[in-house]
Design a protein around this motif. Structure first.
Motif, PDB file in Angstrom:
ATOM      1  N   LEU A 292     -12.281  -2.369   8.354  1.00  0.00           N
ATOM      2  CA  LEU A 292     -12.941  -1.792   7.188  1.00  0.00           C
ATOM      3  C   LEU A 292     -12.596  -2.634   5.961  1.00  0.00           C
ATOM      4  N   ARG A 293     -13.578  -2.795   5.091  1.00  0.00           N
ATOM      5  CA  ARG A 293     -13.384  -3.532   3.841  1.00  0.00           C
ATOM      6  C   ARG A 293     -12.971  -2.567   2.742  1.00  0.00           C
ATOM      7  N   PHE A 294     -12.134  -3.061   1.826  1.00  0.00           N
ATOM      8  CA  PHE A 294     -11.796  -2.272   0.643  1.00  0.00           C
ATOM      9  C   PHE A 294     -11.995  -3.143  -0.589  1.00  0.00           C
ATOM     10  N   PRO A 295     -12.342  -2.501  -1.705  1.00  0.00           N
ATOM     11  CA  PRO A 295     -12.599  -3.262  -2.928  1.00  0.00           C
ATOM     12  C   PRO A 295     -11.312  -3.856  -3.501  1.00  0.00           C
ATOM     13  N   PRO A 296     -11.428  -4.981  -4.216  1.00  0.00           N
ATOM     14  CA  PRO A 296     -10.244  -5.652  -4.770  1.00  0.00           C
ATOM     15  C   PRO A 296      -9.399  -4.758  -5.671  1.00  0.00           C
ATOM     16  N   GLU A 297     -10.023  -3.824  -6.360  1.00  0.00           N
ATOM     17  CA  GLU A 297      -9.278  -2.964  -7.275  1.00  0.00           C
ATOM     18  C   GLU A 297      -8.593  -1.795  -6.578  1.00  0.00           C
ATOM     19  N   SER A 298      -8.596  -1.782  -5.252  1.00  0.00           N
ATOM     20  CA  SER A 298      -7.958  -0.685  -4.509  1.00  0.00           C
ATOM     21  C   SER A 298      -6.486  -0.578  -4.853  1.00  0.00           C
TER      22      SER A 298
ATOM     23  N   ARG B 257      -0.595   3.661   0.131  1.00  0.00           N
ATOM     24  CA  ARG B 257      -0.745   5.100   0.383  1.00  0.00           C
ATOM     25  C   ARG B 257      -2.182   5.549   0.108  1.00  0.00           C
ATOM     26  N   GLU B 258      -2.792   5.021  -0.940  1.00  0.00           N
ATOM     27  CA  GLU B 258      -4.185   5.347  -1.256  1.00  0.00           C
ATOM     28  C   GLU B 258      -5.123   4.797  -0.182  1.00  0.00           C
ATOM     29  N   LEU B 259      -4.834   3.607   0.311  1.00  0.00           N
ATOM     30  CA  LEU B 259      -5.662   3.031   1.374  1.00  0.00           C
ATOM     31  C   LEU B 259      -5.519   3.832   2.665  1.00  0.00           C
ATOM     32  N   LEU B 260      -4.305   4.262   2.984  1.00  0.00           N
ATOM     33  CA  LEU B 260      -4.102   5.093   4.179  1.00  0.00           C
ATOM     34  C   LEU B 260      -4.872   6.407   4.046  1.00  0.00           C
ATOM     35  N   SER B 261      -4.837   6.994   2.873  1.00  0.00           N
ATOM     36  CA  SER B 261      -5.570   8.230   2.641  1.00  0.00           C
ATOM     37  C   SER B 261      -7.073   8.015   2.806  1.00  0.00           C
ATOM     38  N   ALA B 262      -7.582   6.910   2.276  1.00  0.00           N
ATOM     39  CA  ALA B 262      -9.006   6.591   2.422  1.00  0.00           C
ATOM     40  C   ALA B 262      -9.364   6.368   3.883  1.00  0.00           C
ATOM     41  N   LEU B 263      -8.488   5.704   4.626  1.00  0.00           N
ATOM     42  CA  LEU B 263      -8.738   5.475   6.050  1.00  0.00           C
ATOM     43  C   LEU B 263      -8.805   6.804   6.798  1.00  0.00           C
TER      44      LEU B 263
END
Length: 173
Positions: A36-42, A46-52
């Motif tokens: 999965l791609r995430f935006p540079p400003e991510s 912990r926030e990425l894990l939550s989004a996943l």
């Protein structure tokens, strides 16, 4: 709120597709990868894990049903029991040790499988800035038929240089 992750690709390595010296050695094992791609400003990990966890691709029971947009299971676990706190940051060495032990549990694997694992798994581990391991959630988190997998390992690889998060699942069934 819209999920910041965009599913890019998936890969599946089924050990049954390789020629083992002993045909029983593959042990019905497989590796599933979701990129999965995430935006540079991510934000932080912990926030990425939550989004996943909140992404549709995470709703996979890994038992033949595939991704279910309204699913309530993730692997052997109830989805509601999987949180960012369930993941432990691990080193490349520890993750490689866990994976190598799982891969070689029934002996050496064929060279073709080893090459595919190198490309799809080992190289991605080496490139990751952060690696997280879903470390046993306990019996209360296992869903009604979650024990279908004998060995279930899950890693989340975050590679900021490519803007990619990879959900890496290995299991026996």
């Amino acid at each position: 709120m819209e999920n910041p992750l965009t599913h890019e690709a998936s890969a599946f390595i089924n050990f049954r597709n390789y020629k083992f010296q002993d045909p029983r050695s593959h042990g019905h094992r497989w590796v599933d990868l979701k990129h999965l791609r995430f935006p540079p400003e991510s934000g932080e990990a912990r926030e990425l894990l939550s989004a996943l966890i909140g992404h549709e691709q995470f709703r996979d029971d890994y038992a033949g049903g595939g991704v279910l947009s309204e699913g309530s299971r993730h692997g052997p676990y109830w989805l509601r029991r999987v949180t960012p706190d369930a993941y432990e940051a691990v080193s490349r060495e520890r993750s490689a040790h866990i994976l190598r032990g799982w891969v070689n549990q029934l002996g050496d694997v064929p060279a073709e499988l080893e090459a595919d694992l190198q490309q799809e798994v080992v190289d991605r581990l080496a490139a990751a800035d952060h690696i997280y391991y879903l470390n046993g959630l306990g019996d209360e988190a296992v869903h009604d038929w979650g024990r279908v997998h004998e060995h279930f390992h899950e890693f989340v690889l975050i590679d900021r240089s490519t803007g990619r998060i990879t959900l890496l699942v290995t299991a026996d069934d």
